[in-house]
Design an enzyme around this catalytic site. Structure first.
Site, PDB file in Angstrom:
ATOM      1  N   ARG A  15       0.844  -1.211   0.000  1.00  0.00           N
ATOM      2  CA  ARG A  15       0.000   0.000   0.000  1.00  0.00           C
ATOM      3  C   ARG A  15       0.878   1.261   0.000  1.00  0.00           C
ATOM      4  NH1 ARG A  15      -0.539   4.702   2.720  1.00  0.00           N
ATOM      5  NH2 ARG A  15      -0.016   3.582   4.617  1.00  0.00           N
ATOM      6  N   ASP A  16       1.549   1.526   1.116  1.00  0.00           N
ATOM      7  CA  ASP A  16       2.267   2.802   1.219  1.00  0.00           C
ATOM      8  C   ASP A  16       3.395   2.860   0.192  1.00  0.00           C
ATOM      9  OD1 ASP A  16       2.884   5.281   2.159  1.00  0.00           O
ATOM     10  OD2 ASP A  16       3.486   4.659   4.167  1.00  0.00           O
ATOM     11  N   HIS A 207       5.626   4.405  12.527  1.00  0.00           N
ATOM     12  CA  HIS A 207       5.616   4.315  11.060  1.00  0.00           C
ATOM     13  C   HIS A 207       6.584   5.390  10.551  1.00  0.00           C
ATOM     14  CE1 HIS A 207       3.097   3.981   7.191  1.00  0.00           C
ATOM     15  NE2 HIS A 207       3.751   5.107   6.988  1.00  0.00           N
ATOM     16  N   HIS A 209       9.223   6.998   7.824  1.00  0.00           N
ATOM     17  CA  HIS A 209       9.821   7.091   6.492  1.00  0.00           C
ATOM     18  C   HIS A 209      11.285   7.472   6.714  1.00  0.00           C
ATOM     19  CE1 HIS A 209       6.154   6.808   3.908  1.00  0.00           C
ATOM     20  NE2 HIS A 209       5.614   6.919   5.110  1.00  0.00           N
ATOM     21  N   CYS A 240       4.860   9.273   0.087  1.00  0.00           N
ATOM     22  CA  CYS A 240       3.478   9.719   0.165  1.00  0.00           C
ATOM     23  C   CYS A 240       3.287  10.761  -0.917  1.00  0.00           C
ATOM     24  CB  CYS A 240       3.152  10.300   1.534  1.00  0.00           C
ATOM     25  SG  CYS A 240       1.462  10.931   1.580  1.00  0.00           S
ATOM     26  N   ASN A 249       9.240   4.225   3.003  1.00  0.00           N
ATOM     27  CA  ASN A 249       9.190   3.740   4.378  1.00  0.00           C
ATOM     28  C   ASN A 249      10.518   3.079   4.705  1.00  0.00           C
ATOM     29  OD1 ASN A 249       6.224   3.224   3.193  1.00  0.00           O
ATOM     30  ND2 ASN A 249       6.075   3.565   5.379  1.00  0.00           N
TER      31      ASN A 249
HETATM   32  P1  HMG Z   1     -13.129  14.359  -2.507  1.00  0.00           P
HETATM   33  O1  HMG Z   1     -12.826  14.734  -3.911  1.00  0.00           O
HETATM   34  O2  HMG Z   1     -13.293  15.432  -1.484  1.00  0.00           O
HETATM   35  O3  HMG Z   1     -14.361  13.342  -2.398  1.00  0.00           O
HETATM   36  O4  HMG Z   1     -11.981  13.368  -2.035  1.00  0.00           O
HETATM   37  P2  HMG Z   1     -15.844  13.406  -2.876  1.00  0.00           P
HETATM   38  O5  HMG Z   1     -16.654  12.698  -1.821  1.00  0.00           O
HETATM   39  O6  HMG Z   1     -16.235  14.791  -3.308  1.00  0.00           O
HETATM   40  O7  HMG Z   1     -15.800  12.453  -4.177  1.00  0.00           O
HETATM   41  C1  HMG Z   1     -15.094  12.796  -5.357  1.00  0.00           C
HETATM   42  C2  HMG Z   1     -15.004  11.581  -6.255  1.00  0.00           C
HETATM   43  O8  HMG Z   1     -14.261  10.550  -5.600  1.00  0.00           O
HETATM   44  C3  HMG Z   1     -16.368  10.975  -6.583  1.00  0.00           C
HETATM   45  O9  HMG Z   1     -16.247  10.405  -7.867  1.00  0.00           O
HETATM   46  C4  HMG Z   1     -16.485   9.849  -5.571  1.00  0.00           C
HETATM   47  O10 HMG Z   1     -17.317   8.817  -5.995  1.00  0.00           O
HETATM   48  C5  HMG Z   1     -15.043   9.366  -5.493  1.00  0.00           C
HETATM   49  P3  HMG Z   1     -16.779  11.201  -9.178  1.00  0.00           P
HETATM   50  O11 HMG Z   1     -18.260  11.465  -8.892  1.00  0.00           O
HETATM   51  O12 HMG Z   1     -15.969  12.477  -9.269  1.00  0.00           O
HETATM   52  O13 HMG Z   1     -16.511  10.234 -10.301  1.00  0.00           O
HETATM   53  N1  HMG Z   1     -14.735   8.696  -4.215  1.00  0.00           N
HETATM   54  C6  HMG Z   1     -14.218   7.470  -4.111  1.00  0.00           C
HETATM   55  N2  HMG Z   1     -13.867   6.559  -5.045  1.00  0.00           N
HETATM   56  C7  HMG Z   1     -13.370   5.392  -4.604  1.00  0.00           C
HETATM   57  N3  HMG Z   1     -13.203   5.100  -3.285  1.00  0.00           N
HETATM   58  C8  HMG Z   1     -13.563   5.979  -2.345  1.00  0.00           C
HETATM   59  C9  HMG Z   1     -14.099   7.225  -2.760  1.00  0.00           C
HETATM   60  N4  HMG Z   1     -14.524   8.307  -2.084  1.00  0.00           N
HETATM   61  C10 HMG Z   1     -14.922   9.209  -2.997  1.00  0.00           C
HETATM   62  N5  HMG Z   1     -13.396   5.672  -1.064  1.00  0.00           N
HETATM   63  C11 HMG Z   1     -11.211  11.533  -0.694  1.00  0.00           C
HETATM   64  C12 HMG Z   1     -11.975  12.844  -0.733  1.00  0.00           C
HETATM   65  C13 HMG Z   1     -10.940  11.208   0.750  1.00  0.00           C
HETATM   66  C14 HMG Z   1     -12.062  10.455  -1.339  1.00  0.00           C
HETATM   67  C15 HMG Z   1      -9.895  11.703  -1.506  1.00  0.00           C
HETATM   68  O14 HMG Z   1      -9.236  12.833  -1.014  1.00  0.00           O
HETATM   69  C16 HMG Z   1      -9.004  10.506  -1.389  1.00  0.00           C
HETATM   70  O15 HMG Z   1      -9.306   9.428  -1.884  1.00  0.00           O
HETATM   71  N6  HMG Z   1      -7.848  10.680  -0.756  1.00  0.00           N
HETATM   72  C17 HMG Z   1      -6.921   9.580  -0.550  1.00  0.00           C
HETATM   73  C18 HMG Z   1      -5.585  10.092  -0.198  1.00  0.00           C
HETATM   74  C19 HMG Z   1      -4.633   8.954   0.049  1.00  0.00           C
HETATM   75  O16 HMG Z   1      -4.933   7.793  -0.147  1.00  0.00           O
HETATM   76  N7  HMG Z   1      -3.424   9.332   0.502  1.00  0.00           N
HETATM   77  C20 HMG Z   1      -2.385   8.417   0.739  1.00  0.00           C
HETATM   78  C21 HMG Z   1      -2.595   7.623   1.999  1.00  0.00           C
HETATM   79  S1  HMG Z   1      -2.183   8.482   3.516  1.00  0.00           S
HETATM   80  C22 HMG Z   1      -0.517   8.142   3.757  1.00  0.00           C
HETATM   81  O17 HMG Z   1       0.122   7.614   2.896  1.00  0.00           O
HETATM   82  C23 HMG Z   1       0.084   8.406   5.112  1.00  0.00           C
HETATM   83  C24 HMG Z   1       0.301   7.125   5.917  1.00  0.00           C
HETATM   84  O18 HMG Z   1       1.156   6.224   5.238  1.00  0.00           O
HETATM   85  C25 HMG Z   1       0.900   7.451   7.274  1.00  0.00           C
HETATM   86  C26 HMG Z   1       2.157   8.314   7.207  1.00  0.00           C
HETATM   87  O19 HMG Z   1       3.091   8.023   6.475  1.00  0.00           O
HETATM   88  O20 HMG Z   1       2.143   9.299   7.962  1.00  0.00           O
HETATM   89  C27 HMG Z   1      -1.045   6.419   6.170  1.00  0.00           C
HETATM   90 MG    MG Z   2       3.367   6.381   5.202  1.00  0.00          MG
END
Ligand code: HMG
Ligand code: MG
Length: 305
Positions: A15-16, A207, A209, A240, A249
């Site tokens: 994933r990450d 966690h 990086h 990220c 990571n």
């Molecule tokens: P948004 O644009 O505000 O959402 O995004 P929305 O509700 O307005 O929806 C927009 C579109 O997204 C719509 O589709 C929804 O259906 C779709 P459209 O009508 O435009 O075709 N949608 C989805 N599709 C699939 N699965 C879903 C979903 N939700 C809405 N669950 C949202 C808000 C949260 C969805 C967006 O910002 C997002 O997906 N963000 C993900 C960010 C992400 O994954 N970041 C990386 C992970 S975090 C990380 O890596 C840190 C970590 O490792 C820890 C660390 O290192 O500190 C965990």
């Molecule tokens: Mg991370």
């Protein structure tokens, strides 16, 4: 030095790691990677995420990945979910755990999940309640615990408050993410102290990086403070997409080599883990970022089995 006798390794590479690759890796290769990680003895594997494919195209097909796995009772297959839509997809894919991901920095929260911290907590409370009602445990992440790419320093107390709020909404484990890898061991220990004043240390994971090469030192510092759950990514994959300059990571092989050397049990086999890392590195057409993996490969070249 008081250290835990056993550490739970949480493998976040599929994933990450892969979410930050410029090009998506096909579901078949993601499946093979996860099977190899399970073969190596990892009992907690983050298999993907159900987020918007417009935001993170690399994690599209997480449903196909989960459908293609030969599930083992010994492995918890977890995915990231940002909202109820993601949870529904995760439940349909029969995951064993979901993870919600909040941030300790307001700007990062907006950039990463397009809402404020408070809005995210309301959303995650709903997600956690619905997951738990279906018997699915929920992990909680706090990002930017030792620094934010947009806001700079992040106060330990702000992280501790976020961790406590995630426990309140039902998260069984809180992973403290040094998203951009800026932490150093003294600050890591101060952070664990602040968090464990509000959350039992048994629920805390770290966690890191490895942007500044401090991750292993930070992990050891956290272990000294009673942490016994460590996230890492095989071959040092990762980063990220919303954290400019963040590197991968910490490599799982490097963490395991250190834990093995300290006599800490994990249940993970280093040579099988390194082989999984070589597999995914070949798919990506590059060398593993893990120092241990490279040292083992060099040793093998000079003394073939
Ligand atoms: P948004 O644009 O505000 O959402 O995004 P929305 O509700 O307005 O929806 C927009 C579109 O997204 C719509 O589709 C929804 O259906 C779709 P459209 O009508 O435009 O075709 N949608 C989805 N599709 C699939 N699965 C879903 C979903 N939700 C809405 N669950 C949202 C808000 C949260 C969805 C967006 O910002 C997002 O997906 N963000 C993900 C960010 C992400 O994954 N970041 C990386 C992970 S975090 C990380 O890596 C840190 C970590 O490792 C820890 C660390 O290192 O500190 C965990
Ligand atoms: Mg991370």
């Amino acid at each position: 030095m008081r250290l835990p006798t056993r550490v739970k390794m949480v493998e976040v590479g599929p994933r990450d790691g892969l979410q930050n690759e410029p090009r998506p890796v096909a579901a078949a290769a993601r499946i093979e990677l996860i099977e190899r990680l399970a073969d190596a003895g990892l009992g907690a594997i983050e298999a993907g995420s159900f987020v918007s494919p417009k935001w993170i195209p690399q994690m599209a097909d997480t449903d196909k990945v989960l459908a293609g796995l030969k599930r083992r009772d010994s492995v918890v297959y977890s995915v990231l979910v940002p909202n109820l839509k993601g949870l529904d997809a995760a439940l349909a894919a029969d995951v064993s755990e979901v993870a919600v991901f909040a941030a300790a920095s307001e700007t990062f929260s907006r950039r990463n999940i397009n809402c404020s911290i408070d809005e995210s907590l309301d959303r995650f409370a709903e997600v956690a309640g619905a997951a738990r009602a279906r018997g699915v445990p929920v992990r909680g992440y706090v990002s930017c615990v030792l620094g934010c790419p947009y806001e700079g320093n992040v106060a330990a107390d702000a992280v501790a408050r976020m961790a406590a709020r995630l426990v309140e909404i039902g998260c069984h484990e809180i992973s403290l993410g040094d998203t951009i890898g800026v932490g150093t061991p003294g600050r890591a220990q101060a952070l664990i102290e602040a968090v464990s004043a509000r959350v039992p240390v048994a629920k805390v994971a770290v966690h890191f990086h490895d942007t500044y090469g401090q991750a292993l030192a930070n992990i050891l510092a956290a272990l000294e403070k009673g942490v016994a759950c460590v996230d890492s990514a095989v071959a040092g994959l990762g980063g990220c997409p919303y954290a400019p300059g963040a590197s991968g990571n910490v490599a799982s092989e490097d963490v395991l080599y250190m834990l093995d050397g300290l006599g800490i049990r994990t249940g993970v086999n280093l040579s099988k883990l390194a082989a999984a890392g070589r597999f995914v590195s070949d798919v990506l057409g590059r060398e593993p970022a893990s120092r241990v993996a490279r040292a083992l490969a060099a040793k093998e070249r000079s003394h073939p089995a």
